[in-house]
Design a protein around this motif. Structure first.
Motif, mmCIF file in Angstrom:
data_model
loop_
_atom_site.group_PDB
_atom_site.id
_atom_site.type_symbol
_atom_site.label_atom_id
_atom_site.label_comp_id
_atom_site.label_asym_id
_atom_site.label_seq_id
_atom_site.Cartn_x
_atom_site.Cartn_y
_atom_site.Cartn_z
ATOM 1 N N ARG A 32 0.841 -1.204 0.000
ATOM 2 C CA ARG A 32 0.000 0.000 0.000
ATOM 3 C C ARG A 32 0.869 1.243 0.000
ATOM 4 O O ARG A 32 1.846 1.343 0.744
ATOM 5 C CB ARG A 32 -0.919 -0.011 1.211
ATOM 6 C CG ARG A 32 -1.683 1.291 1.414
ATOM 7 C CD ARG A 32 -2.645 1.172 2.559
ATOM 8 N NE ARG A 32 -3.194 2.469 2.953
ATOM 9 C CZ ARG A 32 -4.154 2.628 3.859
ATOM 10 N NH1 ARG A 32 -4.681 1.583 4.452
ATOM 11 N NH2 ARG A 32 -4.577 3.839 4.161
ATOM 12 N N ARG A 170 -0.256 10.208 -9.606
ATOM 13 C CA ARG A 170 0.169 9.039 -10.386
ATOM 14 C C ARG A 170 1.678 9.065 -10.638
ATOM 15 O O ARG A 170 2.363 8.033 -10.510
ATOM 16 C CB ARG A 170 -0.574 9.004 -11.723
ATOM 17 C CG ARG A 170 -2.023 8.532 -11.634
ATOM 18 C CD ARG A 170 -2.637 8.502 -13.023
ATOM 19 N NE ARG A 170 -3.967 7.951 -13.041
ATOM 20 C CZ ARG A 170 -4.257 6.655 -13.100
ATOM 21 N NH1 ARG A 170 -3.264 5.770 -13.140
ATOM 22 N NH2 ARG A 170 -5.502 6.225 -13.116
ATOM 23 N N ALA A 173 3.501 8.222 -7.454
ATOM 24 C CA ALA A 173 3.373 6.800 -7.126
ATOM 25 C C ALA A 173 4.307 5.961 -7.999
ATOM 26 O O ALA A 173 4.957 5.022 -7.519
ATOM 27 C CB ALA A 173 1.929 6.355 -7.317
ATOM 28 N N VAL A 184 3.027 0.122 -10.132
ATOM 29 C CA VAL A 184 1.697 0.492 -9.665
ATOM 30 C C VAL A 184 0.675 -0.465 -10.276
ATOM 31 O O VAL A 184 0.574 -0.588 -11.502
ATOM 32 C CB VAL A 184 1.357 1.944 -10.055
ATOM 33 C CG1 VAL A 184 -0.068 2.285 -9.629
ATOM 34 C CG2 VAL A 184 2.342 2.915 -9.415
ATOM 35 N N ARG A 186 -2.845 -0.522 -9.166
ATOM 36 C CA ARG A 186 -4.158 0.143 -9.287
ATOM 37 C C ARG A 186 -4.277 1.229 -8.229
ATOM 38 O O ARG A 186 -3.505 1.296 -7.280
ATOM 39 C CB ARG A 186 -5.297 -0.862 -9.114
ATOM 40 C CG ARG A 186 -5.300 -1.537 -7.749
ATOM 41 C CD ARG A 186 -6.489 -2.425 -7.532
ATOM 42 N NE ARG A 186 -6.423 -3.107 -6.252
ATOM 43 C CZ ARG A 186 -7.469 -3.327 -5.460
ATOM 44 N NH1 ARG A 186 -8.661 -2.899 -5.820
ATOM 45 N NH2 ARG A 186 -7.333 -3.973 -4.317
ATOM 46 N N ILE A 187 -5.295 2.084 -8.445
ATOM 47 C CA ILE A 187 -5.697 3.056 -7.426
ATOM 48 C C ILE A 187 -6.779 2.425 -6.578
ATOM 49 O O ILE A 187 -7.773 1.910 -7.097
ATOM 50 C CB ILE A 187 -6.210 4.354 -8.074
ATOM 51 C CG1 ILE A 187 -5.060 5.108 -8.752
ATOM 52 C CG2 ILE A 187 -6.876 5.249 -7.036
ATOM 53 C CD1 ILE A 187 -5.486 6.379 -9.453
ATOM 54 N N VAL A 232 -4.442 9.955 -2.406
ATOM 55 C CA VAL A 232 -4.686 8.786 -3.261
ATOM 56 C C VAL A 232 -3.953 7.583 -2.671
ATOM 57 O O VAL A 232 -2.779 7.677 -2.319
ATOM 58 C CB VAL A 232 -4.206 9.039 -4.703
ATOM 59 C CG1 VAL A 232 -4.576 7.862 -5.595
ATOM 60 C CG2 VAL A 232 -4.787 10.330 -5.248
ATOM 61 N N THR A 233 -4.687 6.479 -2.556
ATOM 62 C CA THR A 233 -4.088 5.225 -2.089
ATOM 63 C C THR A 233 -3.878 4.303 -3.285
ATOM 64 O O THR A 233 -4.820 4.032 -4.051
ATOM 65 C CB THR A 233 -4.997 4.535 -1.065
ATOM 66 O OG1 THR A 233 -5.147 5.387 0.082
ATOM 67 C CG2 THR A 233 -4.400 3.207 -0.610
ATOM 68 N N PHE A 234 -2.636 3.846 -3.454
ATOM 69 C CA PHE A 234 -2.267 2.957 -4.551
ATOM 70 C C PHE A 234 -1.933 1.572 -4.000
ATOM 71 O O PHE A 234 -1.501 1.430 -2.854
ATOM 72 C CB PHE A 234 -1.052 3.485 -5.304
ATOM 73 C CG PHE A 234 -1.264 4.794 -6.014
ATOM 74 C CD1 PHE A 234 -1.661 4.807 -7.343
ATOM 75 C CD2 PHE A 234 -1.071 6.000 -5.354
ATOM 76 C CE1 PHE A 234 -1.849 6.027 -8.014
ATOM 77 C CE2 PHE A 234 -1.248 7.207 -6.015
ATOM 78 C CZ PHE A 234 -1.646 7.217 -7.344
ATOM 79 N N GLU A 235 -2.089 0.561 -4.841
ATOM 80 C CA GLU A 235 -1.589 -0.781 -4.536
ATOM 81 C C GLU A 235 -0.431 -1.039 -5.468
ATOM 82 O O GLU A 235 -0.541 -0.909 -6.689
ATOM 83 C CB GLU A 235 -2.670 -1.844 -4.723
ATOM 84 C CG GLU A 235 -2.173 -3.229 -4.348
ATOM 85 C CD GLU A 235 -3.237 -4.305 -4.485
ATOM 86 O OE1 GLU A 235 -2.917 -5.474 -4.210
ATOM 87 O OE2 GLU A 235 -4.360 -3.989 -4.900
#
Length: 237
Positions: A32, A170, A173, A184, A186-187, A232-235
């Motif tokens: 995360r 983006r 990230a 990255v 996904r969001i 924004v949280t990214f995986e």
């Protein structure tokens, strides 16, 4: 009732509050990453708000109010004559107060009254505001304050700032993911943070004498910044 009819609500009841509120985050299998980014847009203000005040003094309250009403009406008539719509003219204050003479060891004595009123005016043609201010003084206004510059319809500009904020998030990230040897995936979540509004730039209130010295007034719009921040949280994987 079938067993399936009982099991479904029971399963929902056993879910933790955190899992119910953030289902996407609960099922993340990668790393995360939380990013806060902002987007900015510069724009030229298209509205100037100016306050025009009238202060009257007389020996009686009625005389002070009468003089103030007459001069205020002349001020408003000048504003309307200049093409300002009624929706952009607003009375913001009316007051009446006694004026005292003070002497040592004696109670104060009322020597007259001061009446004042103030009208707020929105100019949608900023360049026309300066000459109108000069005409207001001639009509009877003896206090001017402002202008406060603003953007009439900021939402389309804010949408541009939102897009820039997401692009910035983006890119950040991708930078973190590359540095960590990941990519990255996904969001997971997006939330809008603070909105930075333009700082108003009011002029100090000027007396009638000072305004006369500043005849042929002009107002320069310049630029103002509108900014939006997003979380924004990214995986990553």
């Amino acid at each position: 009732m079938s067993k399936l009819g009982v099991a479904a609500p029971l399963a929902l009841a056993l879910m933790s509050p955190a899992a119910a509120q953030e289902p996407a985050k609960a099922f993340m299998t990668g790393t995360r990453l939380d990013v806060v980014a902002s987007g900015e847009v510069n724009a030229v203000p298209d509205v100037a708000t100016v306050g025009a005040g009238v202060v009257s003094q007389a020996e009686t309250a009625a005389a002070a109010m009468s003089d103030n009403a007459r001069r205020t009406a002349a001020t408003v008539a000048t504003i309307r004559k200049a093409g300002v719509a009624d929706r952009d003219i607003q009375t913001t204050s009316i007051s009446l107060s006694p004026q005292y003479r003070y002497a040592e060891n004696k109670p104060p004595v009322i020597i007259g009254y001061q009446a004042s009123s103030r009208v707020s005016v929105r100019f949608r043609d900023i360049k026309a505001a300066g000459p109108i201010l000069d005409s207001l003084v001639a009509a009877g206004a003896n206090q001017i304050d402002g202008p406060t510059l603003s953007i009439d319809k900021p939402e389309p500009l804010l949408d541009q700032a939102r897009k820039k904020a997401i692009v910035a998030a983006r890119e950040r990230a991708a930078l973190y993911a590359g540095a960590a040897g990941l990519r990255v995936k996904r969001i997971v979540a997006i939330s809008e943070g603070s909105f930075e509004s333009p700082m108003p730039r009011p002029m100090p209130m000027m007396s009638m004498a000072r305004v006369k010295e500043a005849a042929d007034s002009s107002i320069e719009a310049g630029e103002q910044k509108l900014a939006i921040s997003v979380s924004v949280t990214f995986e990553l994987e």
